[in-house]
Design a protein around this motif. Structure first.
Motif: not given
Length: 243
Positions: A119-146
């Motif tokens: 692993w290296v903390w470069d732009g591509r890998l870090t932004s892809m990791l952020v995307l995974f966390f965004l997915y997790c946050a979206y699922m949690a938010l949608a489940d909470a709203a439902n």
């Protein structure tokens, strides 16, 4: 677009497409993986480790494509109030998160022999990791709203649109910043890949995309079935109270 706002009409189409998407997608993906392992030649510099691209690259594209679909569905929900748009976004989130995680895992497996590090903390890998966390946050938010009975809440849709800012960052990160990650090998109208890798990669992408589509349709059908079952239970409860 609004022609499929009727759940019954959508379910008929979804039942028709789910099976073919899944069967053809699995067959094409298996053929592409077999070609990647047994048929494609070793790469001149990376050797046999390059074979992981037949999983890694489609996973990266589908991870980004999944959030793009969430953003489009969120915009459709906010602007046109399409009744199935929010359901589509919720259905896309889980397979999108899976492919984003698969991209990160396979990228680490590829990076170890290619770069000498997991692993290296470069732009591509870090932004892809952020995307995974965004997915997790979206699922949690949608489940909470439902769960709170706010299935019509606009918050998940707004979050889906805001999170789309990360997609161009992922795409252009290897051009904007110095990175160990190689620049894009395929762009509009040209490719720097040799034919044995290019055609196998396109086949793998088609196969995984069909599987992705089948999973999304199955999840939309399941969400609609749950909503219909809950509506029937509420109606029966109200009838019992009236009696």
């Amino acid at each position: 677009m609004h022609g499929f706002a009727n759940p019954a009409r959508f379910l008929r189409l979804a039942r028709l497409l789910t099976g073919p998407f899944l069967i053809i997608g699995i067959a094409v993906a298996i053929a592409a993986m077999a070609w990647g392992l047994l048929g494609a030649p070793a790469e001149r510099l990376q050797g046999d480790s390059v074979r992981i691209l037949f999983v890694h690259v489609p996973a990266a594209w589908l991870g980004m494509g999944g959030w793009t679909a969430i953003a489009i569905a969120s915009l459709t929900e906010l602007v046109w109030r399409h009744p199935l748009a929010g359901i589509a976004a919720r259905a896309v989130a889980l397979p999108g998160a899976f492919f984003a995680l698969l991209c990160l895992v396979t990228g680490s497996l590829w990076g170890r022999p290619a770069w000498g590090t997991w692993w290296v903390w470069d732009g591509r890998l870090t932004s892809m990791l952020v995307l995974f966390f965004l997915y997790c946050a979206y699922m949690a938010l949608a489940d909470a709203a439902n769960r709170d009975g706010e299935s019509g809440s606009r918050l998940p849709a707004i979050f889906g649109l805001v999170g789309a800012v990360n997609i161009p960052i992922i795409h252009y990160s290897v051009l904007w910043w110095n990175s160990l990650h190689q620049p894009p090998s395929i762009s509009v109208g040209k490719s720097e890949m040799a034919a044995p890798f290019l055609y196998g990669l396109l086949a793998a992408t088609i196969g995984f995309s069909l599987i992705f589509g089948a999973v999304v349709l199955m999840r939309m059908r399941a969400i609609l079935a749950d909503a219909q079952a809950e509506a029937r239970l509420r109606r029966r409860a109200m009838e019992a109270v009236d009696v």
